[in-house]
Write an enzyme that holds these catalytic residues in place. Structure first.
Site, PDB file in Angstrom:
ATOM      1  N   LYS A   1      16.673  21.242 -12.286  1.00  0.00           N
ATOM      2  CA  LYS A   1      15.959  19.988 -12.518  1.00  0.00           C
ATOM      3  C   LYS A   1      16.778  18.920 -13.233  1.00  0.00           C
ATOM      4  O   LYS A   1      17.564  19.196 -14.115  1.00  0.00           O
ATOM      5  CB  LYS A   1      14.698  20.257 -13.350  1.00  0.00           C
ATOM      6  CG  LYS A   1      13.676  21.147 -12.661  1.00  0.00           C
ATOM      7  CD  LYS A   1      12.788  20.387 -11.709  1.00  0.00           C
ATOM      8  CE  LYS A   1      12.074  19.308 -12.405  1.00  0.00           C
ATOM      9  NZ  LYS A   1      10.651  19.290 -12.224  1.00  0.00           N
TER      10      LYS A   1
ATOM     11  N   GLU B   1       9.381   7.961 -17.249  1.00  0.00           N
ATOM     12  CA  GLU B   1       8.031   8.527 -17.395  1.00  0.00           C
ATOM     13  C   GLU B   1       7.434   8.190 -18.759  1.00  0.00           C
ATOM     14  O   GLU B   1       6.260   7.838 -18.878  1.00  0.00           O
ATOM     15  CB  GLU B   1       8.079  10.047 -17.250  1.00  0.00           C
ATOM     16  CG  GLU B   1       8.464  10.515 -15.853  1.00  0.00           C
ATOM     17  CD  GLU B   1       8.756  12.008 -15.837  1.00  0.00           C
ATOM     18  OE1 GLU B   1       7.808  12.793 -15.969  1.00  0.00           O
ATOM     19  OE2 GLU B   1       9.941  12.376 -15.723  1.00  0.00           O
TER      20      GLU B   1
ATOM     21  N   HIS C   1       0.839  -1.220   0.000  1.00  0.00           N
ATOM     22  CA  HIS C   1       0.000   0.000   0.000  1.00  0.00           C
ATOM     23  C   HIS C   1       0.869   1.263   0.000  1.00  0.00           C
ATOM     24  O   HIS C   1       0.441   2.311   0.473  1.00  0.00           O
ATOM     25  CB  HIS C   1      -0.942   0.042   1.210  1.00  0.00           C
ATOM     26  CG  HIS C   1      -1.690  -1.232   1.445  1.00  0.00           C
ATOM     27  ND1 HIS C   1      -2.967  -1.453   0.987  1.00  0.00           N
ATOM     28  CD2 HIS C   1      -1.318  -2.383   2.070  1.00  0.00           C
ATOM     29  CE1 HIS C   1      -3.362  -2.667   1.340  1.00  0.00           C
ATOM     30  NE2 HIS C   1      -2.371  -3.253   1.981  1.00  0.00           N
TER      31      HIS C   1
ATOM     32  N   SER D   1      15.205  20.831 -17.503  1.00  0.00           N
ATOM     33  CA  SER D   1      14.046  21.694 -17.720  1.00  0.00           C
ATOM     34  C   SER D   1      14.505  22.948 -18.446  1.00  0.00           C
ATOM     35  O   SER D   1      15.618  23.431 -18.235  1.00  0.00           O
ATOM     36  CB  SER D   1      13.439  22.057 -16.364  1.00  0.00           C
ATOM     37  OG  SER D   1      12.755  23.299 -16.444  1.00  0.00           O
TER      38      SER D   1
END
Ligand code: ARG
Length: 473
Positions: A282, A289, A155, A276
């Site tokens: 970043k 992704e 979980h 970025s």
């Protein structure tokens, strides 16, 4: 003039040509189409259906067409609809009307089925090679992290500590089943449909077994209508591919989480991350992704083809032309993802200190506290209750189980003794899971040993099948 123009009195509407053509995408099958034709014409000669002279001329012509396509010299045309008729037309342009004998005893229906089998069997062997590399990368991380402990989650809540090696081997095993599925599906891909003709077979005395032998197929389709109608070998592949990308996507999700500042469990190599355009600090896990994102199209291709097939009467229907783009797309999507994931996992830096810190400041040893009481004679259900109360006490007093004094422990049960601290120490907790498949160090070492043997077998399969698909005619 169309190759099938005899029965027509008018030219095809331009929009119809454009709409029904598949040459935009099935030019991907050019090599397979020519290989299939070389085998077919060779067989026509052997069976005395074409003269040796015609066979030689056609074979030479096909090889010239192949060269022209490879060099980019050949121009495909929409008015020739698909790769099969484009190549046949090029052949006739190359060697004259004798090129028209190539299609004897054959239909585009069995021809396209053959091309698809040839294409997919090559791609599956390639993908198996990439899966082996991915498995090797898990194995490398596992071997280097036999002493790295991190919280295991259920979980997404801290559950019980595990070795990072164990976590890596979990993925190894998932991809091992994926690989086995591909290997198993390959047997059904490597069946030869040519000779089915349009649907019923052919009147010419052909030799299907001979074609199968020339092209290194393991067998021929027993039923001509089945041979030209089904695409289950592709559906099966798309389903196997869907599981592979599901596994990759779950791993992607973990990599994204683990490389966040909040977790900081791993750092992906700079060469596998992107930046970025506005925020200079970043470093984004874009590959993970994007693989997670591309899962959608792979599932879509599976559902797409199942839906194309579900209402089709036997035998061939033009609907089936829709089998190609999804298959090509899935092959390319997987190829890209697997090619990137192996080196990305291999070069990933594991932050062992951060993982250790995480696991030392949590309650993931609570089960072991209960097991301790069970070993001293308390029924498990009762022990669960006692430890639940102990944990609550810790939370209320801002402590962890290992911080409690023996006096505090004895408030909860008189069974607690000095050996409790050893029993809930991280290493004890991990190594106590000493069952087959458990996270104890020696059990994980055993998994690694087994995996190394299995990889040798996978590698043998891969080498053997690379040879099998290497046909030159
Ligand atoms: N382009 C077609 C396909 O991809 C080839 C088979 C066409 N056969 C036919 N009878 N129109 O399915």
């Amino acid at each position: 003039m169309k190759l099938w123009g005899g029965r027509f009195t008018k030219e095809t509407n331009k929009l119809v040509d454009e709409y029904t053509a598949s040459i935009y995408f099935d030019q991907e099958l050019a090599e397979q189409d020519i290989l299939g034709s070389l085998a077919h014409v060779n067989m026509l000669g052997k069976c005395g259906i074409l003269s040796d002279k015609d066979v030689q001329t056609i074979t030479g012509g096909l090889k010239k067409v192949a060269e022209k396509i490879r060099s980019g010299e050949a121009a495909f045309s929409v008015s020739n609809e698909d790769i099969h008729m484009n190549i046949e037309k090029m052949l006739i342009d190359e060697i004259g009307p004798v090129g028209g004998k190539l299609h004897t005893g054959r239909s585009r229906n069995d021809q396209v089925a053959l091309d698809m089998h040839l294409y997919l069997r090559e791609k599956v062997v390639e993908l198996v090679g990439l899966l082996i590399k991915l498995q090797q990368s898990f194995l490398k991380q596992a071997k280097e992290n036999l002493d790295t402990v991190l919280p295991g989650y259920t979980h997404l809540q801290r559950a019980q500590p595990v070795l990072f090696a164990h976590h890596m081997m979990a993925y190894y095993n998932m991809f091992d089943r994926d690989l086995e599925r591909l290997k198993d599906g390959w047997k059904r891909i490597n069946q030869m449909p040519l000779g089915a003709g349009a649907l019923a077979g052919t009147t010419f005395p052909i030799d299907r077994e001979y074609v199968a032998e020339l092209l290194h197929f393991d067998g021929v389709y027993e039923n001509s209508m089945d041979a030209v109608s089904d695409r289950d070998f592709i559906v099966e592949f798309l389903s196997h591919a869907s599981l592979i990308i599901t596994h990759l996507s779950r791993l992607s999700e973990e990599l994204v989480l683990w490389s966040s500042q909040e977790f900081s469990f791993v750092e992906l190599d700079d060469s596998f991350c992107t930046g970025s355009s506005i925020m200079p600090q970043k470093k984004n896990p874009d590959v993970a992704e994007l693989v997670r994102g591309k899962t959608g199209r792979v599932y879509g291709n599976l559902i797409g083809l199942l839906t194309v097939l579900k209402g089709l009467p036997l035998a061939y229907n033009k609907d089936m032309q829709e089998d190609k783009e999804g298959m090509f797309d899935t092959v390319k999507t997987l190829h890209g993802a697997l090619s990137l994931f192996a080196p990305m996992i291999e070069t990933m830096k594991v932050n062992q200190t951060q993982m250790k810190n995480a696991v030392s400041r949590d309650f993931s040893n609570a089960t072991d506290l209960a097991d301790y009481l069970v070993n001293k004679g308390m029924p498990f259900r009762e022990a669960h209750e006692v430890v639940g109360k102990t944990v609550l006490y810790c939370i209320q007093h801002n402590k962890y189980l290992q911080d409690l004094s023996l006096d505090e422990y004895r408030e909860f049960s008189s069974l607690f003794d000095n050996d409790i601290y050893q029993a809930i120490a991280i290493e004890t907790v991990v190594n106590a899971r000493d069952v087959q498949g458990g996270t104890a160090r020696n059990r994980v070492e055993k998994q690694i040993q087994l995996a190394e043997q299995t990889l040798i077998q996978h590698n043998e399969w891969w080498q053997e099948h690379k040879q099998k698909i290497d046909v030159s005619l």
